[in-house]
Design a protein around this motif. Sequence first.
Motif, PDB file in Angstrom:
ATOM      1  N   ASP A  61       0.854  -1.198   0.000  1.00 37.56           N
ATOM      2  CA  ASP A  61       0.000   0.000   0.000  1.00 37.56           C
ATOM      3  C   ASP A  61       0.887   1.245   0.000  1.00 37.56           C
ATOM      4  O   ASP A  61       0.644   2.198  -0.747  1.00 37.56           O
ATOM      5  N   VAL A  62       1.884   1.242   0.858  1.00 39.24           N
ATOM      6  CA  VAL A  62       2.793   2.388   0.960  1.00 39.24           C
ATOM      7  C   VAL A  62       3.530   2.593  -0.368  1.00 39.24           C
ATOM      8  O   VAL A  62       3.640   3.707  -0.879  1.00 39.24           O
ATOM      9  N   LEU A  63       3.999   1.497  -0.923  1.00 41.28           N
ATOM     10  CA  LEU A  63       4.766   1.594  -2.169  1.00 41.28           C
ATOM     11  C   LEU A  63       3.900   2.152  -3.299  1.00 41.28           C
ATOM     12  O   LEU A  63       4.331   3.045  -4.047  1.00 41.28           O
ATOM     13  N   ARG A  64       2.683   1.669  -3.395  1.00 40.77           N
ATOM     14  CA  ARG A  64       1.795   2.133  -4.453  1.00 40.77           C
ATOM     15  C   ARG A  64       1.565   3.650  -4.329  1.00 40.77           C
ATOM     16  O   ARG A  64       1.673   4.388  -5.318  1.00 40.77           O
ATOM     17  N   THR A 110       5.448  -3.794  -8.713  1.00 37.53           N
ATOM     18  CA  THR A 110       6.472  -3.036  -9.447  1.00 37.53           C
ATOM     19  C   THR A 110       6.504  -3.434 -10.914  1.00 37.53           C
ATOM     20  O   THR A 110       6.904  -2.657 -11.767  1.00 37.53           O
ATOM     21  N   GLN A 111       6.083  -4.672 -11.183  1.00 37.31           N
ATOM     22  CA  GLN A 111       6.026  -5.112 -12.583  1.00 37.31           C
ATOM     23  C   GLN A 111       4.985  -4.264 -13.334  1.00 37.31           C
ATOM     24  O   GLN A 111       5.215  -3.864 -14.482  1.00 37.31           O
ATOM     25  N   GLU A 112       3.889  -3.995 -12.644  1.00 40.55           N
ATOM     26  CA  GLU A 112       2.836  -3.159 -13.196  1.00 40.55           C
ATOM     27  C   GLU A 112       3.391  -1.804 -13.646  1.00 40.55           C
ATOM     28  O   GLU A 112       2.994  -1.251 -14.666  1.00 40.55           O
ATOM     29  N   PHE A 113       4.316  -1.288 -12.839  1.00 36.90           N
ATOM     30  CA  PHE A 113       4.886   0.024 -13.140  1.00 36.90           C
ATOM     31  C   PHE A 113       6.250  -0.056 -13.830  1.00 36.90           C
ATOM     32  O   PHE A 113       6.916   0.952 -14.009  1.00 36.90           O
ATOM     33  N   ALA A 114       6.660  -1.279 -14.147  1.00 33.58           N
ATOM     34  CA  ALA A 114       7.955  -1.501 -14.796  1.00 33.58           C
ATOM     35  C   ALA A 114       9.104  -0.869 -14.012  1.00 33.58           C
ATOM     36  O   ALA A 114       9.912  -0.115 -14.546  1.00 33.58           O
TER      37      ALA A 114
END
Lengths: 491, 293
Positions: free
Chosen positions: B172-175, B203-207
Amino acid sequence: MEDALDPQEVKRLQGLKPKDRIKIPRQKMPEQAPEVRRRNFKEVPLGLPAMTAILEANRCIQCKKPTCIDGCPVVIDIPDFVARIAAGDFLGGIRSLKGTNMLPAICGRVCPQEEQCENRCVVGKTGRPVAIGRLERFLADWEREQGKVEVPTVGAPTGMSVGVVGCGPAGLTVAIDLRRYGHDVTIYEALHAPGGVLMYGIPEFRLPKRIVHAEVDVVRRMGVKIEYDFVVGKLDGVDDLLRRHDAVFLGTGAGLPWFMEIPGENLCGVYSANEFLTRVNLMGAYDFPRAGTPVARSRNVAVIGGGNVAMDSARTAQRLGAEKVYLIYRRSEDEMPAREEEIEHAKEEGIELVLLTNPLRYLGDEKGRVTAVECQRMELGAPDASGRRKPMPVPGSEYRIPVDTVVVAIGNGPNPLLPSATPGLRVDPRKGTIHTNLDNMRTSKKGVFAGGDAAIGAATVILAMGHGRRAARSIHHWLATGVWEIDVLPA
Amino acid sequence: MPENNEILENTVLAEKVNRYLVYAPRIARKRKAGEFVLLRLSEQGERIPLTIADADAEAGTLTLVVQAVGKTTLEMSAMKPGDRLLNVVGPLGAATHVDRFGTVVMIGGGIGIAPSHPIAQAMHAAGNRVISILGARNRSLIIMEEEMRRASDEVIVTTDDGSYGRKGLVTDVLRELIQTRGKPDLVVAIGPVIMMKFVSRLTQEFAIRTVVSLNPVMVDGTGMCGGCRVTVGGKTKFACVDGPEFDGHAVDFDELMKRQAFYREQEQEALQHYQHECKLREGASQVPCPVQL
């Protein structure tokens, strides 16, 4: 072995003529019965009683030109120690033997004598060869059990020092010989115990660990220092060792397990033979939970491979309590690289050889545990590069064997950890072996020598010891002359 | 002068989490961020891998942070200053690839905060902006916060129950971080496999390039046994020599979880056996048994 000698009989045997000697049948070594030993880890062959050893030794006809010695990688004076046993002089025998081989209790158990000394034995040309290996073991066991173990004298200190990487058969041999020359020796061992493959690989029932400890103890008493838990290449590199020592020997063995790279190989319950045997031998998993390291509790085990390591794995699985152990090998029994004795022992213990069969993939359950091996039948075609007939798949012959444990024993390559951390050390890009001149055991890096499996790929204990011996001579020559660029070692 | 492998300090950081200061000067001098040691407590003992949480080359000490989850780690938690670990071998594994990436988000989950520490230190020293996200179930399980603050430009704490810092998961924090401040250049995640799996998925979602540090079952730690096999990008790797750090987007986490669970029953059995032995000793020596099942 506490049996008394019969001096009359010894005298009678000593008076025999060669033609009578060759009539004595080869003596059998007592061993644990298959149905008993398949459930324990105690040693299988029990050793020769003293009078049986004397009788066996008297089968030797003391050839004028003994060919057996040529078959020995460490050039033991075989007729000499055999003659001393024949005369009942065991102390003289062990002294003679240890003049050339400081690890006789180990070699007497694990050398493939049938391909070496015994293969060249003249008595063997007409009948069965003298049981040289058993006699070697007899002397070593007699010495240890009688508490007569002597520490050989070492040479006067030369002021030179050698670092040896790896405490296996090659490293131990090099260390012993260098101490005899008077050089200071430190062995660096990555594991917490000495012996290398003698400890982690070869099972207790073939080579009891107390015997390895006893022989290593003598090495220690010769003044060889052993540093355990020392991973050269991670803690200190070879260049660091070269700053501390005048030469370095690399005997890092063949500690990189090969896999077949087929589907399902990473399922739980699929082991490399290295892992399976290390858990049981080095870490004592057969004694779990008293020992802290577990190993799978198996009912049906498939061991893949046909070499000695495969036999050791299968027989170990049997002793751990498996109901059924299959040994799956893609060629026929004739092509198996394992020693005949090991194959026989495995069969006697109930291991089922599944020959001309190759695994295609492993199947697992929802927990990711292996449940079956899918195999394919093979047939033998024309000889391949190894001279053995090449196994060819039989189309449509796929079938499954339900198993809960698989041990992959298809071979090992040299461990790349040290070479990859050592600038200037050439390595065979395909085999991963350290480039070594086998005439003088010198590597591409000045002051660095190598031998054993690290130099030639997985082979035998005794070949590694042969390399160690040659390397010690070569190191001694280098330390004495400072000349690196030689092709062949002077005699 | 302490002996090699001597425990100098044993401090309780959280419930069942201890920090050990071990005298191991050779390893302390050589170790780099991301490397680990293997240790053994007794002749019959197993070899367990532990990531190095900190080291002091001058004092010759290693800091190890260990959660008492099995027989060996429980036995270790009962050791006192002056006791010696029987064997400590290392440093092992490939060191962290440290470079000047830009902004590095360091995620430590529970006990995984400890191995995150030297990596945060090294990344910080290399000139990266280090944002550390520390996550745990509750307040008492957030460890090494002070050390992480010293090694980071910014620290965000989150707990599952909201008892400390924010309430929620590290993901959650990372997102939120990505959405409010843009993509970091590198994410390093160390913690439970399930956490590393979900961080990597995010992170894969955001590359965003992501490194995870794996802790599979291990025996020798030098590439000899292959027990620590992990599938990375469809290829088999040995965590002990090829890792322990891998590209989080390529790791087969599900396989890893299954492989980690393989000996669970036997681990329980070992624990019970130890407890039994321990109780027998307790009766004889009045030394309390550390195992409370």
